[in-house]
Design an enzyme around this catalytic site. Structure first.
Site, PDB file in Angstrom:
ATOM      1  CB  THR A  34      -0.939   0.010   1.225  1.00 56.18           C
ATOM      2  OG1 THR A  34      -1.722  -1.178   1.228  1.00 56.18           O
ATOM      3  CG2 THR A  34      -1.864   1.214   1.195  1.00 56.18           C
ATOM      4  CD  GLU A 227      -4.741  -7.578  -1.983  1.00 58.93           C
ATOM      5  OE1 GLU A 227      -4.117  -8.566  -2.444  1.00 58.93           O
ATOM      6  OE2 GLU A 227      -4.682  -7.241  -0.786  1.00 58.93           O
ATOM      7  CD  GLN A 257      -1.091 -12.264   0.916  1.00 62.42           C
ATOM      8  OE1 GLN A 257      -1.970 -11.872   1.689  1.00 62.42           O
ATOM      9  NE2 GLN A 257      -0.017 -11.532   0.641  1.00 62.42           N
TER      10      GLN A 257
END
Length: 780
Positions: A34, A227, A257
């Site tokens: 981020t 993501e 992930q």
């Protein structure tokens, strides 16, 4: 060098300073992605003077988007960040579609259906087609349609794809294609889009209207996606279209992930990114700032067992930390008690607050034991995945009025409130209105406006005309009043607020307070400075409804509340906690019994375990129970195979006892079945069903065993559970079943020697129970 660049490590700085061309940032857990994303945007705006209006940043949660915008604003020291297009895929595309809806034949004030609304439309279509809704369950049909949409498979492609049709036939639902087509037409007629439509209609806009494609390609010169491993085929194709002109596409993600295949996400998007663009710059962020060395060592060891991945090795300058503690308990109740006791002990010993703890599990059904134990200990907790504030009946009723005022074509909203509060327009009248609308090809609202010509009796006609007048009076306020003023008028003129206020029961008081809280949220919306200054209708009802419809569970919860957090691992991705309990590490639970049929499924379960490990900053407990109730039976459990993948030197076992890539051709190039199931699926389907009729003489499909039954929501029998004599059981009686929980008998059939009860269970739906074999406790 700019101040905002200080504090970046070499790899982070390299990612920020890269300007033009495709960039893939492989960001390991806790590696500061981020920070990199926000600093990169700030650098484009400050150093390279890129206009904020030319930057598109897409995230998966509203919370992440809000945090990014605030960080950028702080870095730049001005308000330019307010002009950025930062938000979730759905919110950004909804914003674009509002201004472009006319191209697709939708009103600019189109309604966004949430999942409940969409399922209601599906149910209506099923009923109108006279299909058995026990076979064509709206939930199952909706999920099938949703999967198709996310794979860019429209009704026509769905109906024409041989293998999709074979799957539906095997499940005894051969008419899903017709339901899908009717559902799509009904949504269009209602001037509504569901969540998936916000993607598929954005894709249609770019594919069908070249001028719109060119407009947004040149508007969004720089595109950043967070993501990226969680994107589905529709999102992939949209990004490919938008980025084709400049190819300044920066994707950030971690293949380790990728855990959302059940939502249509595909790990292939990130694995094949390097083949989608020439001269891709790949930067790996491998320094972890979150966890101890012990925790990272375990994470690396576990994920290295996966074959399908981008190689990387997380490392940290943090301290060694404690070993991971492996805990075995006799039962799931003892597991819950151990965790609650440990939280209390850690709070006293290490001065933690409740907010420092998270209990993460594979399925929501596991939460009960932890909730009960935390309550006994008086420990405050927040449960994620419960009933959303905006899903409560009184809130949905009130919001339905607001939706209808904005869009009178919205039949779901109309049906919900046409007789609420009761005004003399009963079910028979509503059915007649629907029949006239369907036969005439007009909306229900048009029938109401012209009700005098429909032959309703005088009292019904008066009620309808009063209702129409009420809605029109509210509509007249839209252009001159803000969202709060309109909503306040609705609450007063409909008597909703008064009716709830007069209900003095505990539940009535709660419902009244909820509606007041809704009005408060609308007031706050109208009085808070807009992040999109100057946009027409910022404080209007349409903007407010769009905002609340696209909220997620995480957006509604306060992450800073001093409570222990309980949630599934899927809900925990992106979060971090000083202390984490990874619960229920048992074979057939984690990995889940439904997800071990292929290597791909097992590897996703392992990635899920990797995610739970990397949520922990300082301490990690892994717990499992020897016995647990499953399907109403107490069963023995084996420790999860994932525990065996952790080297012994990293584990404290003092509590555990003794045991224990494809070519990037693009989705639109494959078959509809491939797009829904993933590349290579057609070959596998051909082995199952044989070649399609066009390729073979024999058109009879080979026999395939039916899929396993839907998973049962686990029920823990009451402490006083003793089977009753059911020889005199009758319809209407309430019963408890060891496996399925509480329910109501709806029908009795069968012979006197072999009676069968049809029971509608609160958590597991309708079941036929053979009373000679089942153990039921009659509650009343």
């Amino acid at each position: 060098m700019q101040d905002y660049l200080s504090g970046l490590n070499d790899r982070q700085r390299e990612a920020v300073l890269h300007k033009d061309g495709p960039l893939m940032i492989v960001a390991g857990a806790g590696s500061g992605k981020t920070k990199v994303l926000t600093t990169r945007i700030a650098h484009l705006m400050s150093f390279h003077k890129v206009d904020a209006f030319n930057i598109l940043a897409l995230t998966f949660t509203n919370k992440a988007a809000k945090e990014m915008k605030e960080r950028i604003e702080k870095m730049l020291g001005n308000a330019d960040a307010r002009n950025l297009y930062i938000g979730t895929f759905h919110s950004v595309f909804a914003r674009i579609l509002r201004s472009e809806a006319h191209r697709l034949g939708y009103p600019n004030s189109f309604t966004i259906y949430d999942t409940d609304d969409a399922k209601s439309v599906v149910k209506t279509v099923i009923n109108e087609m006279n299909l058995d809704d026990k076979l064509y369950k709206p939930n199952i049909v909706y999920n099938r349609i949703s999967s198709a949409k996310n794979a860019l498979v429209g009704p026509a492609d769905y109906a024409q794809d041989y293998y999709i049709q074979q799957e539906d036939s095997r499940s005894n639902r051969p008419l899903i294609a017709k339901i899908y087509d009717a559902y799509a037409k009904r949504c269009f007629k209602n001037g509504a889009m569901d969540f998936d439509d916000l993607l598929i209609k954005m894709y249609d806009l770019l594919k069908q209207f070249p001028e719109a494609l060119v407009k947004y390609q040149h508007k969004f010169r720089y595109i950043l996606i967070d993501e990226y491993q969680d994107t589905n085929p529709a999102q992939y194709e949209i990004i490919k279209l938008l980025g084709a002109a400049h190819e300044n596409v920066c994707v950030v993600g971690d293949d380790a992930q990728s855990i959302y295949s059940f939502r249509g996400a595909t790990i292939q998007n990130i694995l094949q990114f390097q083949k989608d663009y020439d001269d891709v710059k790949v930067i790996k962020l491998e320094q972890n700032y979150r966890s101890t060395k012990s925790i990272l060592n375990v994470a690396n060891e576990v994920i290295n067992n996966n074959k399908g991945q981008i190689p990387k090795e997380l490392w940290t300058e943090n301290g060694e930390g404690e070993k991971i503690r492996l805990v075995r308990t006799m039962t799931d109740n003892e597991e819950g008690k151990f965790v609650a006791d440990t939280i209390q002990e850690q709070k006293l010993r290490n001065h933690y607050s409740n907010r420092d703890f998270a209990i993460l599990y594979r399925t929501n059904a596991q939460s009960r034991a932890f909730e009960e134990s935390l309550r006994r200990m008086g420990i405050a907790y927040t449960m994620y995945g419960g009933v959303s504030f905006y899903a409560r009946k009184e809130i949905k009723d009130f919001v339905a009025y607001l939706r209808l005022i904005i869009n009178t074509r919205d039949e779901e909203a109309l049906k919900r409130i046409i007789n609420y509060p009761v005004r003399g327009i009963g079910k028979t009248t509503i059915d007649k209105i629907m029949l006239i609308a369907n036969n005439s090809g007009i909306t229900m609202w048009e029938v109401l406006v012209n009700a005098a010509q429909a032959g309703f009796k005088a009292s019904t006609l008066e009620a309808i005309e009063n209702f129409v007048t009420l809605i029109k009076s509210c509509q007249s306020m839209l252009q001159v009043k803000n969202a709060y003023d309109v909503a306040f008028h609705v609450g007063k003129q409909t008597n909703i607020v008064k009716e709830l206020f007069n209900d003095k029961t505990t539940e009535g008081l709660q419902r009244y307070e909820n509606v007041q809280e809704l009005l408060n949220s609308i007031k706050e919306f109208t009085e808070t400075p807009s992040n999109d200054e100057g946009e027409v209708g910022d404080k209007g009802l349409t903007a407010y409804l769009q905002q609340i419809t696209l909220l997620t569970d995480a957006d509604e919860k306060d992450p800073n509340a001093d409570t222990v957090k309980l949630m599934t691992i899927h809900a925990a991705k992106g979060l971090e906690f000083p202390v984490v309990f990874a619960a229920g590490l048992e074979e057939m639970l984690f990995p889940n019994a439904m997800s071990i049929n292929t290597r791909e499924e097992l590897e996703e379960e392992r990635r899920l375990f990797y995610v739970v490990i990397t949520r922990a900053k300082a301490r990690l407990w892994i717990t499992y129970a020897n016995t647990r109730y499953k399907f109403g039976q107490l069963v023995q459990n084996e420790p999860s195979r994932f525990i065996d993948e952790i080297p012994v030197l990293y584990l404290d076992r003092s509590y555990a006892g003794g045991g224990v890539r494809n070519q990037g051709a693009g989705y639109s190039q494959g078959s509809a079945f491939d797009r829904m199931k993933g590349f290579g699926a057609t070959e596998q389907a051909e082995r199952t069903y044989g070649p399609p009729p066009s390729k073979r003489k024999d058109t009879v499909p080979s026999y395939v065993p039916p899929k396993s039954a839907p998973k049962v929501v686990e029920h823990k029998p009451s402490a006083d559970f003793i089977p009753s004599d059911t020889s005199g059981l009758q319809a209407g009686q309430k019963v408890e079943h060891q496996k399925f929980g509480f329910g109501t008998v709806s029908k009795m059939e069968g012979s006197a020697h072999n009676p069968v009860a049809t029971v509608v269970f609160e958590l597991n739906g309708e079941k036929k129970i053979m009373l000679n074999y089942a153990k039921l406790r009659i509650v009343e």
